[in-house]
Structures are given as C-alpha cells and as structure tokens.
Write a protein that holds these residues in place. Structure first.
Motif, PDB file in Angstrom:
ATOM      1  N   ARG B  95       0.834  -1.211   0.000  1.00 46.75           N
ATOM      2  CA  ARG B  95       0.000   0.000   0.000  1.00 46.75           C
ATOM      3  C   ARG B  95       0.867   1.258   0.000  1.00 46.75           C
ATOM      4  NH1 ARG B  95      -5.429  -1.042   0.975  1.00 46.75           N
ATOM      5  NH2 ARG B  95      -5.848  -3.197   1.547  1.00 46.75           N
ATOM      6  N   PHE B  96       1.989   1.196   0.707  1.00 47.66           N
ATOM      7  CA  PHE B  96       2.918   2.336   0.692  1.00 47.66           C
ATOM      8  C   PHE B  96       3.386   2.588  -0.740  1.00 47.66           C
ATOM      9  CE2 PHE B  96       7.202   4.132   0.844  1.00 47.66           C
ATOM     10  CZ  PHE B  96       7.036   5.202   1.706  1.00 47.66           C
ATOM     11  N   LEU B  97       3.775   1.501  -1.422  1.00 52.25           N
ATOM     12  CA  LEU B  97       4.257   1.621  -2.799  1.00 52.25           C
ATOM     13  C   LEU B  97       3.151   2.150  -3.717  1.00 52.25           C
ATOM     14  CD1 LEU B  97       6.690   1.108  -4.631  1.00 52.25           C
ATOM     15  CD2 LEU B  97       5.886  -1.239  -4.948  1.00 52.25           C
ATOM     16  N   LEU B  98       1.917   1.676  -3.510  1.00 57.77           N
ATOM     17  CA  LEU B  98       0.797   2.182  -4.320  1.00 57.77           C
ATOM     18  C   LEU B  98       0.607   3.682  -4.096  1.00 57.77           C
ATOM     19  CD1 LEU B  98      -1.783  -0.762  -3.958  1.00 57.77           C
ATOM     20  CD2 LEU B  98      -0.600  -0.044  -6.062  1.00 57.77           C
ATOM     21  N   GLY B  99       0.796   4.125  -2.856  1.00 65.17           N
ATOM     22  CA  GLY B  99       0.696   5.557  -2.559  1.00 65.17           C
ATOM     23  C   GLY B  99       1.769   6.349  -3.293  1.00 65.17           C
ATOM     24  N   VAL B 100       3.000   5.817  -3.282  1.00 65.52           N
ATOM     25  CA  VAL B 100       4.114   6.476  -3.978  1.00 65.52           C
ATOM     26  C   VAL B 100       3.791   6.593  -5.473  1.00 65.52           C
ATOM     27  CG1 VAL B 100       6.531   6.192  -4.690  1.00 65.52           C
ATOM     28  CG2 VAL B 100       5.876   5.735  -2.318  1.00 65.52           C
ATOM     29  N   ILE B 101       3.347   5.481  -6.076  1.00 65.43           N
ATOM     30  CA  ILE B 101       3.073   5.467  -7.522  1.00 65.43           C
ATOM     31  C   ILE B 101       1.869   6.352  -7.854  1.00 65.43           C
ATOM     32  CG2 ILE B 101       2.361   3.998  -9.457  1.00 65.43           C
ATOM     33  CD1 ILE B 101       3.959   1.729  -8.062  1.00 65.43           C
ATOM     34  N   ALA B 102       0.848   6.327  -6.987  1.00 65.47           N
ATOM     35  CA  ALA B 102      -0.335   7.170  -7.208  1.00 65.47           C
ATOM     36  C   ALA B 102       0.084   8.633  -7.299  1.00 65.47           C
ATOM     37  CB  ALA B 102      -1.347   6.968  -6.085  1.00 65.47           C
ATOM     38  N   SER B 103       0.955   9.039  -6.399  1.00 71.52           N
ATOM     39  CA  SER B 103       1.418  10.415  -6.363  1.00 71.52           C
ATOM     40  C   SER B 103       2.204  10.752  -7.630  1.00 71.52           C
ATOM     41  CB  SER B 103       2.336  10.579  -5.142  1.00 71.52           C
ATOM     42  OG  SER B 103       2.192  11.826  -4.563  1.00 71.52           O
ATOM     43  N   ILE B 104       3.119   9.855  -8.007  1.00 73.27           N
ATOM     44  CA  ILE B 104       3.967  10.104  -9.179  1.00 73.27           C
ATOM     45  C   ILE B 104       3.092  10.221 -10.437  1.00 73.27           C
ATOM     46  CG2 ILE B 104       5.700   9.029 -10.693  1.00 73.27           C
ATOM     47  CD1 ILE B 104       6.991   7.869  -8.106  1.00 73.27           C
ATOM     48  N   GLY B 105       2.128   9.297 -10.598  1.00 70.91           N
ATOM     49  CA  GLY B 105       1.239   9.339 -11.770  1.00 70.91           C
ATOM     50  C   GLY B 105       0.391  10.601 -11.787  1.00 70.91           C
ATOM     51  N   ALA B 106      -0.178  10.938 -10.618  1.00 74.67           N
ATOM     52  CA  ALA B 106      -1.057  12.111 -10.545  1.00 74.67           C
ATOM     53  C   ALA B 106      -0.277  13.397 -10.815  1.00 74.67           C
ATOM     54  CB  ALA B 106      -1.740  12.168  -9.183  1.00 74.67           C
ATOM     55  N   LEU B 107       1.000  13.426 -10.449  1.00 77.12           N
ATOM     56  CA  LEU B 107       1.788  14.646 -10.667  1.00 77.12           C
ATOM     57  C   LEU B 107       2.313  14.747 -12.103  1.00 77.12           C
ATOM     58  CD1 LEU B 107       3.565  14.998  -7.216  1.00 77.12           C
ATOM     59  CD2 LEU B 107       1.760  16.443  -8.167  1.00 77.12           C
ATOM     60  N   GLY B 307      -9.143   5.362  11.714  1.00 80.09           N
ATOM     61  CA  GLY B 307      -8.278   4.410  12.423  1.00 80.09           C
ATOM     62  C   GLY B 307      -7.674   3.355  11.522  1.00 80.09           C
ATOM     63  N   ASP B 308      -7.847   3.513  10.198  1.00 82.43           N
ATOM     64  CA  ASP B 308      -7.318   2.523   9.252  1.00 82.43           C
ATOM     65  C   ASP B 308      -5.811   2.749   9.051  1.00 82.43           C
ATOM     66  OD1 ASP B 308      -6.592   1.020   7.000  1.00 82.43           O
ATOM     67  OD2 ASP B 308      -8.593   1.207   6.109  1.00 82.43           O
ATOM     68  N   ASN B 309      -5.011   1.890   9.657  1.00 83.58           N
ATOM     69  CA  ASN B 309      -3.543   2.008   9.570  1.00 83.58           C
ATOM     70  C   ASN B 309      -3.063   1.868   8.133  1.00 83.58           C
ATOM     71  OD1 ASN B 309      -2.101   0.683  12.635  1.00 83.58           O
ATOM     72  ND2 ASN B 309      -4.005   1.779  12.352  1.00 83.58           N
ATOM     73  N   ASP B 310      -3.725   1.001   7.358  1.00 85.03           N
ATOM     74  CA  ASP B 310      -3.295   0.770   5.974  1.00 85.03           C
ATOM     75  C   ASP B 310      -3.502   2.011   5.115  1.00 85.03           C
ATOM     76  OD1 ASP B 310      -2.559  -1.918   6.467  1.00 85.03           O
ATOM     77  OD2 ASP B 310      -4.644  -2.534   6.296  1.00 85.03           O
ATOM     78  N   ALA B 311      -4.614   2.702   5.332  1.00 80.23           N
ATOM     79  CA  ALA B 311      -4.866   3.950   4.602  1.00 80.23           C
ATOM     80  C   ALA B 311      -3.833   5.002   5.010  1.00 80.23           C
ATOM     81  CB  ALA B 311      -6.279   4.452   4.872  1.00 80.23           C
ATOM     82  N   ALA B 312      -3.474   5.004   6.301  1.00 79.19           N
ATOM     83  CA  ALA B 312      -2.464   5.953   6.785  1.00 79.19           C
ATOM     84  C   ALA B 312      -1.129   5.702   6.089  1.00 79.19           C
ATOM     85  CB  ALA B 312      -2.307   5.828   8.304  1.00 79.19           C
ATOM     86  N   VAL B 313      -0.787   4.426   5.904  1.00 76.78           N
ATOM     87  CA  VAL B 313       0.462   4.079   5.222  1.00 76.78           C
ATOM     88  C   VAL B 313       0.408   4.544   3.760  1.00 76.78           C
ATOM     89  CG1 VAL B 313       1.855   2.139   4.404  1.00 76.78           C
ATOM     90  CG2 VAL B 313       1.054   2.174   6.756  1.00 76.78           C
ATOM     91  N   PHE B 314      -0.763   4.407   3.133  1.00 75.80           N
ATOM     92  CA  PHE B 314      -0.937   4.889   1.758  1.00 75.80           C
ATOM     93  C   PHE B 314      -0.678   6.401   1.692  1.00 75.80           C
ATOM     94  CE2 PHE B 314      -3.367   6.720  -1.718  1.00 75.80           C
ATOM     95  CZ  PHE B 314      -3.142   5.860  -2.777  1.00 75.80           C
TER      96      PHE B 314
END
Lengths: 72, 364
Positions: B95-107, B307-314
C-alpha cells in the motif's frame, strides 16, 4: 441452502463482489454475510436490496454483524 | 444517531456531500487557493512534503491546513458516530508503494481525481484526458478484482494505533501555528514557504482548516469516494457514489460560472499542461494505483481518520512519492512533463500491473 460469506477484514469492493458473485453463481436462496464495519454493512445491504433481496441484520459481536439475505 | 447516519448514506446524503465539497473548493480558490485547485489531495500532500523540506521545489512548499482538517474532521465524525476502529495489516508495504506510484502518476497529470473534477469545472479541457485515464486505470483495476485480486484481510489493531495519524495531523497544525508564514520569508523556524507559484497561493488559515474539517466530517459520514464512484459503475453498475462525483462537478461548475471563473479551453489553463498523451497515461497509472488500494486519495485520508492504519500508510506513500516526484524530476509543470515524467508514468504502471498480477488469490 444457505451460502456463508465472511468479509471480515476485507476492504472495498471485495465484500460486495463476493456477495454478488455468490448471488449469481450459486443455487443458494439465502446468504449469511459477515461484515465487520459499517461501510461493508451499508454496501452489501444496498447491493442486496438493489437485487430485490430482503436483508435482516444480527449483531454477532463487538464489531461483527451477520447480514441474513433472502432472495425473493 | 441511526437516523442521521441513514441520511448521509442515502442518495440525498452523497449528493449533498459532493455539492458542498464542490462549492467549498471554489470558495477556497476565490479566497486564495491556486487556480482549479481549491482542494487537491495529491498536490496538497506534495505542498506539505515541501513545507517540511522533503523536497526543495521552491514553488510548492506550504503546510496545507485543508489536509489536516480533512483527516481530523473524519476522525471526529468516526469517533462520534462509532465508526472509529483501529485496523491494519493488509499488505502495508504494498500500500505504501501504491501511494508512492499514485502520487507520481497524478503529478504527471497535475492533480488527483478531485482536482480533475475542479479542472473540468473550470473549463480546462486537458482534464478530459486525465478523466479518461482514471476510467481506464480503474477499469484495469476492476479486471484484477474480478480475477480475485486482494491485498489480504486487515485485523483489529490496538486502539492507540488509530490515533497516530490524527496526532501527526494535529502536530502539523501546531507546527503551522508555531511557525506561520511570514510575508517575504521563505522559511520560518523549521517550515519552508513558497514566495511564488502555487505554494504561495493559499486561502486564510482558519478558512482552510475550517473547510477541511467540514469536508472530512461530511465525507466520512457519506463515504464519498471519486475512485469508488467510477469503480462501482464499471464493476457493479451501481451509481450511488457516482451521484456524489456528479454533484461535486456540477456544483463547482455552477459556482465557477457565477463567479466568472469558468474559462473553457486547453491553452493557458492554471497549473496544467497540454500534453494529452501524458495527461492520460499519468492518470491511468494513478487510477490503477487508487483502485488496487481501494480508494482515491481523499477517501484514504478519511479512512486514516477512522483508524485505518493501511490507509495511513498509503497517505505516507503519497507524501514520499510527491517528494520523489520533485527530487527526481518526474513532476510536470505548466511547461509540460519533466525529463523523467514519461519513464515514471510507464514504470509506475508496470509496477501496478505486477502488484495486480502477484496478488490474485482464489478463495481469499
């Protein structure tokens, strides 16, 4: 025949997907779907009602609700 | 409580939430936020990354109070209505990696789905390609879900873990108050501030955080999600969340027309470029990342507040990804995509496809 589906710990869209897949692919007339959060409960209930099913909710534990869904 | 809860999850509730978010976003633009960027969850996390010095792109550094408000608003709503539950452990590093890629794609496109809506509502035709990209990306995501894609089940975590992300947001608010922006100064204490560019354009603090809190509260109650809106239509033909997305677009459009800020066209749009292929492909990558992670960046903020830790990691992935985008010359600018933007968008897409393929589970 009742189909049992445990969606606890799963996030969107998996609870609804599991229920709708069971609704389409099994012969079951009734479904017991375990949900452990309000969003899944709302989404599965909405999906079931959209497909003309009757839903009754039973509290099973602190966070877990059993949705009894009957096909009309 | 029950009746109030039902109001928010009704079609009227999601429409009202979408419309209010659309109107408030245009209000924020009117009072100083950048053009067609009343609220952009990716851009604002990028600005936060700049504000705390994770990147040094001098034009995009500002601790955006909207983000802190949105997460804290969702946190308060979740606590008040009994939705707060600390949970996590569903493939956090993925999920962390998906967050990184989401940001890169969106930017590469220059905006999250919320900004794609606001850009469209402002008349920016380039956003159409971004939207098409989100549809395709989310569509690819639904194919994975149909094949049994799952990042695994989360489990209940210690209640304290659910407070970590809200407390981080509270700490950012305190940092802002301790070291507020000072006219003409590019640094106050430990915080970096832009003197020009989008980072220098912002509404007053109280308006920003107040609107953030309200948006967070409403969106937590109504489960507003732009990615979910598109996914549910493709996957289930369910239009519930799509009503919210449509209401946000319509409300923002009406507000722009009323304020004279609707300027249709492709050239010279605020903080946008006209390279259609990359506007499209950037959002295919981001859209797939949102779909696999189970929510648009806004929704991840609200879930982190629940309280969703996984969303926080994203979300932390989003912030790190935004910093990398600027440090590694991957983030676009109004001049067009950056030197490494094309490689980033394609590389991110390939990684998302690999994540999709390797997480297909039968009978999970």
């Amino acid at each position: 025949m009742t189909s049992h589906i445990d969606t606890c710990g799963l996030s969107c869209p998996q609870p609804v997907l599991l229920f709708l897949t069971a609704l389409r692919k099994t012969e079951a007339k009734e479904f017991d779907v375990l949900v452990d959060n309000e969003v899944s409960r709302e989404n599965v209930t909405r999906a079931a009602e959209n497909h003309g099913c009757h839903v009754t909710a039973h509290q099973e534990g602190n966070d877990v609700t059993r949705l009894h869904i009957a096909k009309n | 409580m029950k009746s109030l809860r039902n109001i928010f999850v009704s079609p009227a509730g999601i429409i009202l939430t979408g419309a209010i978010i659309g109107l408030l976003a245009i209000l924020l633009q009117h009072y100083g936020n950048p053009g067609n960027m009343g609220i952009c969850v990716v851009c604002f996390n990028r600005d936060i990354a700049g504000g705390i010095g994770l990147h040094r792109a001098s034009v995009v550094q500002y601790l955006r109070p909207e983000i802190m408000g949105m997460l804290l608003g969702a946190f308060v709503a979740a606590l008040f209505f009994g939705d707060f539950r600390a949970r996590g452990g569903s493939s956090p590093i993925t999920r962390f990696l998906l967050g990184v890629i989401a940001s890169i794609g969106a930017l590469v496109f220059l905006g999250c789905p919320w900004r794609a809506i606001l850009r469209l509502a402002g008349g920016d035709g380039n956003a159409l390609f971004g939207f098409a990209g989100i549809f395709v990306g989310v569509g690819i995501g639904t194919l994975f879900f149909r094949q049994g894609f799952s990042l695994g089940r989360n489990t209940t975590q210690h209640r304290a873990s659910g407070f970590v992300m809200p407390l981080i947001m509270l700490a950012l608010v305190l940092l802002y108050l301790l070291y507020p922006p000072i006219a003409g100064q590019e640094k106050n204490g430990v915080l970096f501030y832009s003197l020009k560019g989008p980072g220098a354009a912002h509404a007053p603090f109280l308006l920003s955080i107040g609107i953030g809190l309200l948006v967070g509260f409403l969106a937590q109650r109504s489960r507003f999600c732009t990615m979910g809106a598109i996914r549910d239509v493709i996957l289930f033909r369910h239009w519930h969340l799509a009503l919210g997305l449509a209401a946000m677009l319509l409300a923002a459009l009406v507000a722009n027309v009323a304020l004279g800020s609707f300027k249709p066209g492709f050239e010279g749009q605020p903080i946008a470029h006209t390279q259609s292929l990359w506007n499209f492909l950037g959002m295919v990558t981001a859209g797939l990342a949102f779909a696999l992670a189970g929510g648009c960046p806004g929704r991840q903020i609200f879930m982190a507040g629940e309280g969703d830790n996984d969303a926080a990691v994203f979300i932390l992935g989003l912030i790190v990804g935004a910093a990398l985008s600027h440090n590694f010359d991957m983030a676009s600018s109004p001049a067009g995509i950056a030197a490494n933007g094309a490689v980033a968008a394609i590389g991110g897409l390939v990684i998302c496809l690999l994540i999709g393929i390797t997480n297909i589970r039968r009978g999970a």
